[in-house]
Design a protein around this motif. Structure first.
Motif, PDB file in Angstrom:
ATOM      1  N   UNK A 163      42.850  47.068  52.780  1.00  0.00           N
ATOM      2  CA  UNK A 163      41.804  46.069  52.600  1.00  0.00           C
ATOM      3  C   UNK A 163      42.362  44.862  51.870  1.00  0.00           C
ATOM      4  N   UNK A 164      41.702  43.735  52.023  1.00  0.00           N
ATOM      5  CA  UNK A 164      42.051  42.532  51.272  1.00  0.00           C
ATOM      6  C   UNK A 164      41.079  42.391  50.100  1.00  0.00           C
ATOM      7  N   UNK A 188      30.893  41.249  44.558  1.00  0.00           N
ATOM      8  CA  UNK A 188      31.438  40.672  43.325  1.00  0.00           C
ATOM      9  C   UNK A 188      32.260  39.449  43.706  1.00  0.00           C
ATOM     10  N   UNK A 189      32.718  38.715  42.702  1.00  0.00           N
ATOM     11  CA  UNK A 189      33.549  37.540  42.969  1.00  0.00           C
ATOM     12  C   UNK A 189      34.945  37.964  43.400  1.00  0.00           C
ATOM     13  N   UNK A 190      35.674  37.032  44.008  1.00  0.00           N
ATOM     14  CA  UNK A 190      37.037  37.319  44.443  1.00  0.00           C
ATOM     15  C   UNK A 190      37.926  37.652  43.250  1.00  0.00           C
ATOM     16  N   UNK A 191      37.744  36.949  42.137  1.00  0.00           N
ATOM     17  CA  UNK A 191      38.538  37.227  40.945  1.00  0.00           C
ATOM     18  C   UNK A 191      38.265  38.620  40.409  1.00  0.00           C
ATOM     19  N   UNK A 200      40.825  41.884  40.000  1.00  0.00           N
ATOM     20  CA  UNK A 200      40.967  42.615  38.740  1.00  0.00           C
ATOM     21  C   UNK A 200      40.684  44.096  38.933  1.00  0.00           C
ATOM     22  N   UNK A 201      39.686  44.410  39.741  1.00  0.00           N
ATOM     23  CA  UNK A 201      39.360  45.816  39.980  1.00  0.00           C
ATOM     24  C   UNK A 201      40.494  46.533  40.695  1.00  0.00           C
TER      25      UNK A 201
END
Length: 333
Positions: free
Chosen positions: A19-20, A30-33, A37-38
């Motif tokens: 996955x990307x 959630x946000x891309x950032x 982080x996750x």
């Protein structure tokens, strides 16, 4: 990183392989950032995950690492999603949990779970006209006579194949049908098969499972403009079908005058096909509905002079005809 999001992310990696960060962000909302982080937090937590940079790259579990977080056996998973049906994914309160549960299953069980979660529907409301001596028996019959067919129909749903069945129509005639099952619906205890004719691009049709005599797999392939099961919305189809049936069942209306003590009995008998218009003194004026004049007459004739039909005149004449027949049959002459 929240534990529930960590679990959802692991299950998402299991189901997709690679996955990307953008896909993770869209899936977990959630946000891309935060998604990046996750993903990085997974590695720090000891989860065997790595990233492949560049075009065509992404995040994936090392060695295809997998875990069956549910602990469910094949039989248990099948029974659970058969019982849950469309309720899991259609209800916002349970949608996320159901998706997590599906992703936690081994790949060999996941496709069946996804099919059952979209192709089995439970409608707990009865048809508008509730006749305790009729519908209750139909539900009981369905639980005993159709149980042998449900397993075969479920297998056909999962395989997305066609079946050949001998079916008894409402008029008692027997017909042979070749259809592709799209879903199964249990309405107040009675099972219905929703299927599309295999050789035509007709709209889906509904068949009562307890009218199916026998079922066999068919080698005939579907033709015409046929949607896949994934594109078929069983809940939407069933909602429209119920409205059509209810409209047919209530196409004839009558205005009656009945004593108030009879109203609970009439309500229990007619269900949603009875509406109170007015109430004065000891009597109630109400509207009752059915599919035919004769059907209404047969249901009201047993009340004798307790209930007066105010309109239509056709129903009054039908009741007079029934009364004359009974009078002639049971007169001393």
């Amino acid at each position: 990183m929240r534990a529930d999001r960590l679990l959802a992310l692991v299950l998402f990696l299991q189901s997709r392989g690679k996955v990307t960060a953008a896909q993770v962000a869209a899936e977990l909302e959630v946000s891309l950032a935060t998604a990046r982080r996750d993903l990085e937090a997974l590695s720090s937590a000891g989860v065997p995950v790595y990233v492949q940079p560049g075009r065509g790259g992404g995040w994936q579990l090392i060695g295809g690492a997998r875990t069956n977080l549910t602990g469910l056996s094949s039989h248990e998973a099948s029974a659970l999603f058969w019982m849950l049906g469309t309720a899991g994914l259609s209800d916002p309160a349970t949608r996320v949990a159901t998706r997590k549960l599906i992703r936690a299953l081994p790949e060999s069980l996941r496709e069946e779970a996804e099919t059952l979660a979209t192709a089995i529907h439970y409608d707990h409301t009865t048809w508008g006209a509730v006749h305790k001596g009729d519908d209750a028996n139909q539900a009981s019959d369905a639980s005993t006579t159709s149980i042998d067919h449900l397993s075969a129909l479920r297998s056909a749903l999962i395989a997305r194949g066609t079946i050949r069945m001998n079916y008894i129509r409402g008029n008692g005639e027997r017909a042979t049908k070749t259809v592709r099952p799209l879903g199964l619906v249990a309405k107040a205890g009675t099972w219905y098969l929703v299927a599309r004719p295999a050789k035509r691009s007709d709209e889906p049709r509904t068949y009562r499972v307890d009218r199916i005599v026998d079922i066999s797999s068919s080698t005939e392939s579907s033709s015409g403009d046929v949607s896949t099961s994934d594109e078929f919305d069983l809940i939407d189809y069933w909602s429209k079908h119920v409205k059509q049936v209810e409209a047919l069942r209530s196409s004839v209306t009558a205005i009656i005058r009945a004593p108030k003590w009879a109203l609970p009995i009439l309500t229990n008998h007619f269900g949603s096909y009875l509406s109170v218009i007015s109430s004065e003194g000891e009597f109630t004026v109400a509207e009752v509905r059915a599919n035919l004049i004769i059907a209404l007459a047969e249901q009201l004739a047993g009340w004798g002079q307790q209930i007066e039909v105010l309109e239509p005149s056709e129903l009054r004449r039908e009741l007079a005809r029934i009364g004359a027949e009974l009078s002639w049959m049971y007169s001393d002459g």
